[in-house]
Design an enzyme around this catalytic site. Structure first.
Site, PDB file in Angstrom:
ATOM      1  N   TYR A   1      -2.084  -0.828  10.367  1.00 23.60           N
ATOM      2  CA  TYR A   1      -2.206  -1.070   8.934  1.00 23.60           C
ATOM      3  C   TYR A   1      -0.926  -0.670   8.199  1.00 23.60           C
ATOM      4  O   TYR A   1      -0.382  -1.445   7.391  1.00 23.60           O
ATOM      5  CB  TYR A   1      -3.395  -0.287   8.383  1.00 23.60           C
ATOM      6  CG  TYR A   1      -3.624  -0.497   6.906  1.00 23.60           C
ATOM      7  CD1 TYR A   1      -4.269  -1.633   6.433  1.00 23.60           C
ATOM      8  CD2 TYR A   1      -3.179   0.445   5.976  1.00 23.60           C
ATOM      9  CE1 TYR A   1      -4.471  -1.831   5.068  1.00 23.60           C
ATOM     10  CE2 TYR A   1      -3.378   0.261   4.613  1.00 23.60           C
ATOM     11  CZ  TYR A   1      -4.031  -0.883   4.169  1.00 23.60           C
ATOM     12  OH  TYR A   1      -4.212  -1.089   2.812  1.00 23.60           O
TER      13      TYR A   1
ATOM     14  N   SER B   1       0.865  -1.187   0.000  1.00 25.93           N
ATOM     15  CA  SER B   1       0.000   0.000   0.000  1.00 25.93           C
ATOM     16  C   SER B   1       0.892   1.225   0.000  1.00 25.93           C
ATOM     17  O   SER B   1       2.066   1.164   0.401  1.00 25.93           O
ATOM     18  CB  SER B   1      -0.890   0.003   1.240  1.00 25.93           C
ATOM     19  OG  SER B   1      -1.535   1.260   1.410  1.00 25.93           O
TER      20      SER B   1
END
Length: 588
Positions: A471, A458
């Protein structure tokens, strides 16, 4: 399958004015596989491939004109491609008079075989053609012309790269130099050259005792054919089914030469083998034999060799004949990626926690012509992923591409995020990738045919945020894992890409959890974030397109979306700016 490898039987065949020494193995009622060697080899370069094929095929090899035990024409013009192709057909007619042969060729054997398969009536005598490391010279001539006519930086780079690969061709056109080099040193040290440059283990039967004479006479192959065909290329299409086996460590034939092949060959299948120019035959002969056996069985309508491969339906596209595994394939980026691979010819092995969603993806892929199977798998469960990999290998074969896509979203500062929430995020986002890389990476390295692993990271991997502690940490770990794994897998010909999307319109926002919120607050936050991602309106299909490009181009790190690319640049040029922005309560 017989208990022992049949011994070769020798015979002679008359070609176009030259005597050809021919060797046969295996039962003559089996499909005939005709092996054609290159320069400066003889039929012995095929020993390992022939031994692996002979139990189930009628295997035929011959020394081409000027090599080994065959006749040696004195004139340069007697080495022209049309005469070499006539020799090939003479052997095929003699050993398999009533049935077309399956042609397999390497190096100059492949170049002269292209001459044969591009003749108008070739399909009558040649059932299939597997080519290794030897292009059609006419195709190369057109390839050069198209790039000279459109000299983009990429085209110029391809031309210069292939020119560097082909330096020896110029030397072979110099009088005296090349023959003298072979006669006075190179032939005697050829085994050392192969060992150092190719990693080939020395063996008594290779190189052959006639190497010096074979090499000197074979120089006429270059002088009689290279310039005429490259400067005045002919139009040479073929309707013969072709399997092109690219060699990842080939020092002589660049992969770019195959880019335009589809315009000449409508029925084309491509594989990439992690091998060098000669080590493909001398070190990985059984692997080459496996590829040939599968291709022949498909064309003959016979049972495939044990362990059925992916891609048996003759589908076309850059990933035809490949098997792609996609985790988290039930929706979003996973589904888009699976369908993109299916559209480009690949078959699929899919998994998701939601089996019905994965089965729906498989159904959609089937409408695109792919063979696709679905499993319910929790990627955070290591033994479950191991079992999934074993089932895929048994049912569809070892995959060529693995996309570790499954992931979950979570928002919360470090102190807000509970240990249980940390564990959940790391189990799926990091351990899920680890499990997938380990289970399938072991199968791919053992198979020895290269491949590619894609890990979904990501932009959060290098874009810190105080509200994405767990995350961002998990995705940064995936990015570093990919870098480490890439270094390890390079020696096996397996590429590794880390994909770093930014804000993409997927269903992950609807299931993202938030620390410190009750159920009602969670639902409200999910709805608000989902609206924000919807307004950005960047579809998962665009991410899928970048994944396919990453696999095709063996790209290491791929930021997707403008914000992901901008953050990547800032992380290198002005990391302080990103650290300051990390203090903002974005998404709250």
């Amino acid at each position: 399958m017989s208990a022992a490898t049949p011994a070769p039987r020798r015979r002679e065949v008359t070609g176009r004015g030259v005597r050809l020494a021919v060797w046969e193995q295996g039962a003559e009622d089996r499909p005939t596989v005709l092996l054609v060697h290159g320069y400066p080899d003889t039929h012995r370069v095929w020993d390992d491939v022939a031994a692996a094929l002979a139990a189930d095929h009628h295997v035929v090899r011959y020394d081409v004109r000027g090599a080994g035990a065959s006749g040696r024409p004195a004139r340069r013009r007697d080495y022209r491609l049309e005469l070499l192709a006539d020799d090939l057909f003479a052997v095929a007619d003699a050993v398999s008079p009533g049935r077309p042969v399956h042609l397999v060729a390497h190096d100059w054997g492949s170049i002269q075989s292209w001459e044969a398969v591009t003749r108008p009536d070739a399909r009558r005598r040649i059932a299939s053609y597997t080519s290794l490391s030897g292009p059609c010279l006419d195709h190369v001539g057109h390839w050069i012309r198209r790039r000279m006519a459109n000299p983009t930086p990429r085209h110029i780079g391809q031309l210069l790269n292939q020119l560097g690969h082909s330096w020896y061709i110029g030397a072979f056109h110099l009088p005296v130099v090349a023959p003298a080099a072979w006669r006075h040193g190179l032939a005697g040290r050829w085994d050392t050259v192969l060992r150092v440059a190719e990693g080939v283990t020395p063996r008594p039967e290779h190189p052959q005792p006639t190497l010096a004479d074979d090499a000197v006479h074979g120089i006429s192959l270059y002088r009689a054919n290279m310039l005429p065909r490259l400067l005045r290329p002919r139009h040479r299409p073929t309707d013969v089914p072709v399997q092109l086996v690219g060699l990842r460590r080939d020092h002589y034939v660049g992969a770019a030469l195959a880019e335009d092949l589809g315009r000449w060959v409508p029925d084309l299948r491509q594989h990439t083998l992690d091998a060098g120019h000669w080590s493909a035959l001398l070190e990985k002969g059984p692997v080459v034999a496996r590829l040939v056996g599968e291709f022949v069985a498909e064309r003959e309508g016979r049972p495939l060799p044990a362990g059925p491969p992916a891609g048996q339906d003759g589908r076309r596209g850059p990933f035809a004949g490949k098997l792609a595994v996609v985790t988290g394939a039930g929706g979003g980026i996973g589904r888009a990626t699976a369908l993109a691979f299916a559209e480009q010819g690949a078959d699929l092995a899919l998994c998701d926690l939601d089996l019905a969603a994965a089965e729906r993806t498989a159904e959609l892929a089937g409408l695109l012509g792919a063979t696709a199977h679905a499993w319910r798998v929790d990627v955070s469960d290591g033994p479950a992923v191991d079992a999934f990999a074993a089932e895929v290998a048994a049912r569809q074969g070892v995959p060529d591409i693995v996309v570790n896509n499954a992931g979950i979203g979570h928002s919360g500062t470090f102190l807000e995020t509970t240990e249980k929430e940390w564990q959940r995020v790391l189990d799926v986002n990091l351990w899920g990738v680890i499990h997938g890389c380990r289970a399938f990476g072991a199968l791919m390295t053992e198979r020895g045919r290269g491949g590619h692993i894609v890990n979904l990271a990501s932009a959060a991997a290098y874009l810190p945020s105080k509200v994405l502690a767990a995350y961002a940490t998990s995705k940064a770990a995936v990015l570093m894992l990919s870098d480490c794994l890439r270094a390890e897998m390079a020696g096996h010909g397996i590429g590794v890409s880390a994909i770093c999307p930014g804000v993409v319109r997927t269903g992950i926002t609807a299931t993202t959890t938030f620390s410190g919120l009750d159920a009602a607050q969670q639902a409200a936050r999910q709805k608000r974030v989902s609206k924000m991602y919807a307004r950005r309106n960047y579809p998962p299909e665009k991410v899928a397109d970048q994944i396919l490009r990453a696999v095709a181009g063996r790209r290491a790190v791929v930021p997707v979306t403008f914000e992901a690319r901008a953050a990547r640049v800032l992380s290198r040029l002005a990391p302080g700016v990103l650290r300051a922005a990390a203090r903002l309560d974005i998404g709250r």
